[in-house]
Design an enzyme around this catalytic site. Sequence first.
Site, PDB file in Angstrom:
ATOM      1  N   PHE A 113      43.546 -74.602 -50.107  1.00 52.31           N
ATOM      2  CA  PHE A 113      43.011 -75.173 -48.872  1.00 52.31           C
ATOM      3  C   PHE A 113      43.373 -76.648 -48.841  1.00 52.31           C
ATOM      4  O   PHE A 113      43.025 -77.406 -49.751  1.00 52.31           O
ATOM      5  CB  PHE A 113      41.493 -75.013 -48.759  1.00 52.31           C
ATOM      6  CG  PHE A 113      40.952 -75.552 -47.456  1.00 52.31           C
ATOM      7  CD1 PHE A 113      40.985 -74.759 -46.311  1.00 52.31           C
ATOM      8  CD2 PHE A 113      40.461 -76.837 -47.363  1.00 52.31           C
ATOM      9  CE1 PHE A 113      40.520 -75.262 -45.092  1.00 52.31           C
ATOM     10  CE2 PHE A 113      39.996 -77.342 -46.153  1.00 52.31           C
ATOM     11  CZ  PHE A 113      40.028 -76.548 -45.019  1.00 52.31           C
TER      12      PHE A 113
ATOM     13  N   ASP B 133      46.407 -82.318 -54.690  1.00 52.61           N
ATOM     14  CA  ASP B 133      45.290 -82.478 -53.755  1.00 52.61           C
ATOM     15  C   ASP B 133      44.016 -82.610 -54.586  1.00 52.61           C
ATOM     16  O   ASP B 133      43.506 -81.644 -55.129  1.00 52.61           O
ATOM     17  CB  ASP B 133      45.237 -81.257 -52.832  1.00 52.61           C
ATOM     18  CG  ASP B 133      44.102 -81.315 -51.824  1.00 52.61           C
ATOM     19  OD1 ASP B 133      43.129 -82.059 -52.045  1.00 52.61           O
ATOM     20  OD2 ASP B 133      44.178 -80.581 -50.816  1.00 52.61           O
TER      21      ASP B 133
ATOM     22  N   LYS C 275      36.539 -86.991 -49.500  1.00 49.98           N
ATOM     23  CA  LYS C 275      35.228 -86.521 -49.939  1.00 49.98           C
ATOM     24  C   LYS C 275      34.471 -87.549 -50.778  1.00 49.98           C
ATOM     25  O   LYS C 275      33.881 -88.475 -50.251  1.00 49.98           O
ATOM     26  CB  LYS C 275      35.377 -85.185 -50.663  1.00 49.98           C
ATOM     27  CG  LYS C 275      35.716 -84.015 -49.719  1.00 49.98           C
ATOM     28  CD  LYS C 275      35.673 -82.685 -50.434  1.00 49.98           C
ATOM     29  CE  LYS C 275      36.030 -81.524 -49.520  1.00 49.98           C
ATOM     30  NZ  LYS C 275      34.970 -81.156 -48.582  1.00 49.98           N
TER      31      LYS C 275
END
Length: 386
Positions: free
Chosen positions: A122, A207, A236
């Site tokens: 993702f 990532d 995040k």
Amino acid sequence: MSSLFSTYNKWEVEVAKGQGSYLIDTEGKEYLDFVQGIAVNNFGHCHPTITKAVKDQLDLLWHSSNLFQIKQQEEVAKILTEHSVCDHVFFCNSGAEANEAAIKLARKATGKHKIISMKDSFHGRTFATMSATGQEKIHGGFGPLLSSFDYSPFNDTETLLKKVNDDVAAIMIEVVQGEGGVRVLEPSFAKALIELTKEKEILLIIDEVQTGIGRTGSFFAYEQFGLSPDIVTLAKGLGNGFPVGAMLGKAHLNDAFQAGSHGSTFGGNPLAMTAAKAVLEELLAQDFQEIKEKATKWKHVLREELMDHSFVNEVRGLGFLIGIACSGPVNEVITKIRRHGLLVLPAGLNVIRLLPPINVSEQDLNKAVQIIKQSMNESKKEISVS
């Protein structure tokens, strides 16, 4: 009827306030929060030092644009480069934007267009990052995706080797697939990535949107696997709840991202950079070995308490990114867990994902284990009665 698009399956909880590891809803009910904004609040809700830094900046300057020198950008970039294998930073507002920048940089720097990402990965919901994501449920209904992405099974060296050719600009990977079921990179696959990217002169993009900023027990998760990525993406936990993203790159990529090649109106504004700087200073004050030991001990307790349950197949993960892989769909159990005062997430259909803050107390970790165990036992009884 809501005026919002129905893009989220919202829970029956409306949050009023949060502090540390806990949220309190509008009816006064307290929840132990092991969602933490989906791996965002690595230091919990309303951390006093981070909150004060942002409050102080509010009275000075919110936004000026990247036409001006912004001291906080330089300060945050210096911390990130000093504690990574990278040399330069581009600031944006989210993980998707960071990954978008990474894709653009990889293609522009190499002159090649193909990027190999992993199945069940993702990377975001912009068109490029959705195309990079190896999940059909994310792709559905949007028509043809960008054709320059190819998906290889996670931890499958043989298939990856077959997919590499002269058109490949980069391999894009998460060290732990969060949304994809909390699957951890295998050391043998990490070794293959190192050898393959070096031999074929392919860029390695990691990532770290969900795994970075201490969540896995180190500044970056890639450190634990001997990897040296050309590009790293963050978001995040970098702002502990304040929207901020970053793409880090090695020096040899700098010429590909000169003035006018990429940009972001809000990226790196003084408020976001103040939040990020406060987060990073707090992170550097932590004992990573202590975080690792606490997380490892908790994973062991989870296994001891849950592995005898017929519904549980495996407890896996890295640091405080933990997945409980189950033998069937977990949504009903997650709802029961929530009603007992613990907030957790799914990671796919059959995995319960646990994301406590990295400064969580052992008392709260043990409390979470007991709530999960109780909820699973109640579900088991209901199934046997029916």
